[in-house]
Write a protein that holds these residues in place. Structure first.
Motif, PDB file in Angstrom:
ATOM      1  N   GLN A  66       0.814  -1.214   0.000  1.00 54.02           N
ATOM      2  CA  GLN A  66       0.000   0.000   0.000  1.00 54.02           C
ATOM      3  C   GLN A  66       0.851   1.270   0.000  1.00 54.02           C
ATOM      4  O   GLN A  66       0.352   2.353  -0.309  1.00 54.02           O
ATOM      5  CB  GLN A  66      -0.954   0.004   1.198  1.00 54.02           C
ATOM      6  CG  GLN A  66      -2.195  -0.836   0.996  1.00 54.02           C
ATOM      7  CD  GLN A  66      -3.283  -0.521   1.996  1.00 54.02           C
ATOM      8  OE1 GLN A  66      -3.149   0.346   2.853  1.00 54.02           O
ATOM      9  NE2 GLN A  66      -4.389  -1.236   1.906  1.00 54.02           N
ATOM     10  N   MET A  67       2.108   1.141   0.378  1.00 52.26           N
ATOM     11  CA  MET A  67       2.999   2.291   0.341  1.00 52.26           C
ATOM     12  C   MET A  67       3.457   2.628  -1.084  1.00 52.26           C
ATOM     13  O   MET A  67       4.005   3.702  -1.331  1.00 52.26           O
ATOM     14  CB  MET A  67       4.237   2.019   1.211  1.00 52.26           C
ATOM     15  CG  MET A  67       3.914   1.837   2.680  1.00 52.26           C
ATOM     16  SD  MET A  67       3.229   3.341   3.410  1.00 52.26           S
ATOM     17  CE  MET A  67       3.035   2.841   5.126  1.00 52.26           C
ATOM     18  N   GLY A 112      -2.941   5.231  -7.647  1.00 53.39           N
ATOM     19  CA  GLY A 112      -3.678   4.277  -6.828  1.00 53.39           C
ATOM     20  C   GLY A 112      -2.728   3.326  -6.140  1.00 53.39           C
ATOM     21  O   GLY A 112      -1.535   3.280  -6.441  1.00 53.39           O
ATOM     22  N   HIS A 113      -3.262   2.557  -5.213  1.00 53.18           N
ATOM     23  CA  HIS A 113      -2.458   1.552  -4.531  1.00 53.18           C
ATOM     24  C   HIS A 113      -3.328   0.349  -4.201  1.00 53.18           C
ATOM     25  O   HIS A 113      -4.560   0.421  -4.254  1.00 53.18           O
ATOM     26  CB  HIS A 113      -1.830   2.120  -3.243  1.00 53.18           C
ATOM     27  CG  HIS A 113      -2.832   2.554  -2.220  1.00 53.18           C
ATOM     28  ND1 HIS A 113      -3.579   1.677  -1.479  1.00 53.18           N
ATOM     29  CD2 HIS A 113      -3.220   3.789  -1.823  1.00 53.18           C
ATOM     30  CE1 HIS A 113      -4.373   2.342  -0.658  1.00 53.18           C
ATOM     31  NE2 HIS A 113      -4.180   3.632  -0.861  1.00 53.18           N
ATOM     32  N   VAL A 157      -3.926  -3.253   9.369  1.00 53.84           N
ATOM     33  CA  VAL A 157      -3.108  -2.399   8.512  1.00 53.84           C
ATOM     34  C   VAL A 157      -3.623  -0.962   8.546  1.00 53.84           C
ATOM     35  O   VAL A 157      -2.853  -0.001   8.701  1.00 53.84           O
ATOM     36  CB  VAL A 157      -3.101  -2.925   7.063  1.00 53.84           C
ATOM     37  CG1 VAL A 157      -2.463  -1.902   6.120  1.00 53.84           C
ATOM     38  CG2 VAL A 157      -2.356  -4.247   6.976  1.00 53.84           C
ATOM     39  N   LEU A 158      -4.926  -0.779   8.431  1.00 56.74           N
ATOM     40  CA  LEU A 158      -5.517   0.558   8.434  1.00 56.74           C
ATOM     41  C   LEU A 158      -5.331   1.247   9.778  1.00 56.74           C
ATOM     42  O   LEU A 158      -5.099   2.462   9.842  1.00 56.74           O
ATOM     43  CB  LEU A 158      -7.006   0.468   8.093  1.00 56.74           C
ATOM     44  CG  LEU A 158      -7.328  -0.017   6.671  1.00 56.74           C
ATOM     45  CD1 LEU A 158      -8.823  -0.226   6.513  1.00 56.74           C
ATOM     46  CD2 LEU A 158      -6.813   0.964   5.632  1.00 56.74           C
ATOM     47  N   ALA A 196      -0.464   8.708   9.797  1.00 56.72           N
ATOM     48  CA  ALA A 196      -1.484   9.706   9.439  1.00 56.72           C
ATOM     49  C   ALA A 196      -2.035   9.457   8.042  1.00 56.72           C
ATOM     50  O   ALA A 196      -2.381  10.393   7.311  1.00 56.72           O
ATOM     51  CB  ALA A 196      -0.909  11.120   9.541  1.00 56.72           C
ATOM     52  N   ASP A 197      -2.106   8.196   7.647  1.00 56.20           N
ATOM     53  CA  ASP A 197      -2.645   7.820   6.341  1.00 56.20           C
ATOM     54  C   ASP A 197      -4.101   7.411   6.551  1.00 56.20           C
ATOM     55  O   ASP A 197      -4.406   6.275   6.884  1.00 56.20           O
ATOM     56  CB  ASP A 197      -1.842   6.671   5.745  1.00 56.20           C
ATOM     57  CG  ASP A 197      -2.067   6.531   4.249  1.00 56.20           C
ATOM     58  OD1 ASP A 197      -2.893   7.279   3.710  1.00 56.20           O
ATOM     59  OD2 ASP A 197      -1.415   5.668   3.627  1.00 56.20           O
ATOM     60  N   GLY A 198      -5.005   8.368   6.370  1.00 53.83           N
ATOM     61  CA  GLY A 198      -6.399   8.145   6.731  1.00 53.83           C
ATOM     62  C   GLY A 198      -6.646   8.704   8.126  1.00 53.83           C
ATOM     63  O   GLY A 198      -5.857   8.472   9.042  1.00 53.83           O
TER      64      GLY A 198
END
Length: 229
Positions: free
Chosen positions: A54-55, A66-67, A90-91, A99-101
């Motif tokens: 996802q990175m 996109g990822h 993961v989320l 701070a991703d989301g």
């Protein structure tokens, strides 16, 4: 598709948070039926793989990238309930440490990327298994198609949530067209990555792929008789 803080109003974020808590709670109970001596170690590896991939973003248009979401991939590799837990972890880590989301949008992101993508990807995968020949070589393709389908559906769910509690005045059809179009392209990348990842594991250890077990169970054990001198 990581939704940041402030995109949805407080009531909508609270509602998706409640749905996410309920979904993760059910997954914790149901995952016991999926976890065994093979699936349990795989779950950790799948979560780590999804986190790492996802990175990496791939371009899908001018100024847009996109990822991997990973829901369908996790469902096929370790089972749908365990897949929900893997992507949710993961989320959570991404939200708290990178701070991703947004933190207040964590429930929304879990509903979109850990619940919707797993559910849609797994259902599409199982439907394809039911109607297509029971061949192990088809499993990666079926997983890839399920992954492709899961992405625009998750994008559509976000648009519906935004129509209910979005904080900006954006026309529904405008947002739907933009989100569905872009995420259909992202879905192609998701499908390709999922197909390659599942295919690589099946090529080495097909018994580690949860979604391949029904096919493996149908394979006849052939015992070759030694040649008579």
């Amino acid at each position: 598709m990581h939704v940041p803080d402030g995109f949805l109003d407080a009531p909508t974020s609270a509602a998706t948070g409640a749905v996410a808590v309920a979904a993760v709670g059910v997954a914790l109970l149901k995952a016991r039926n999926e976890l065994d001596d093979k699936t349990a170690p795989m779950a950790g590896l799948v979560a780590a793989f999804i986190f790492a991939v996802q990175m990496l973003n791939f371009p899908v248009g001018t100024g847009t990238s996109g990822h991997l979401m990973g829901g369908a991939l996790a469902a096929v590799l370790v089972g749908p309930w365990t897949g929900v837990l893997c992507v949710s972890v993961v989320l959570l880590v991404q939200s708290l440490l990178f701070a991703d989301g947004g933190i207040t949008a964590l429930g929304t992101n879990i509903v979109l990327m850990a619940v919707t993508t797993v559910l849609v990807g797994w259902i599409a995968f199982r439907l394809l298994q039911a109607v297509l020949p029971k061949r192990l070589s088809l499993t990666p393709v079926q997983a890839g198609i399920g992954a492709f389908a899961s992405v625009p559906v998750a994008a559509s769910v976000f648009v519906l949530l935004y129509a209910v509690g979005g904080t900006a005045d954006i026309a529904f059809h405008t947002l739907m067209t933009a989100m569905f179009g872009v995420h259909t392209l992202i879905g192609i990348g998701e499908g390709v990555i999922t197909c390659l990842a599942v295919g690589a594991i099946i090529g080495v250890r097909p018994d580690l792929v949860y979604g391949a077990r029904p096919v493996l169970a149908r394979r006849e054990l052939v015992i070759k008789k030694p040649a008579v001198a």
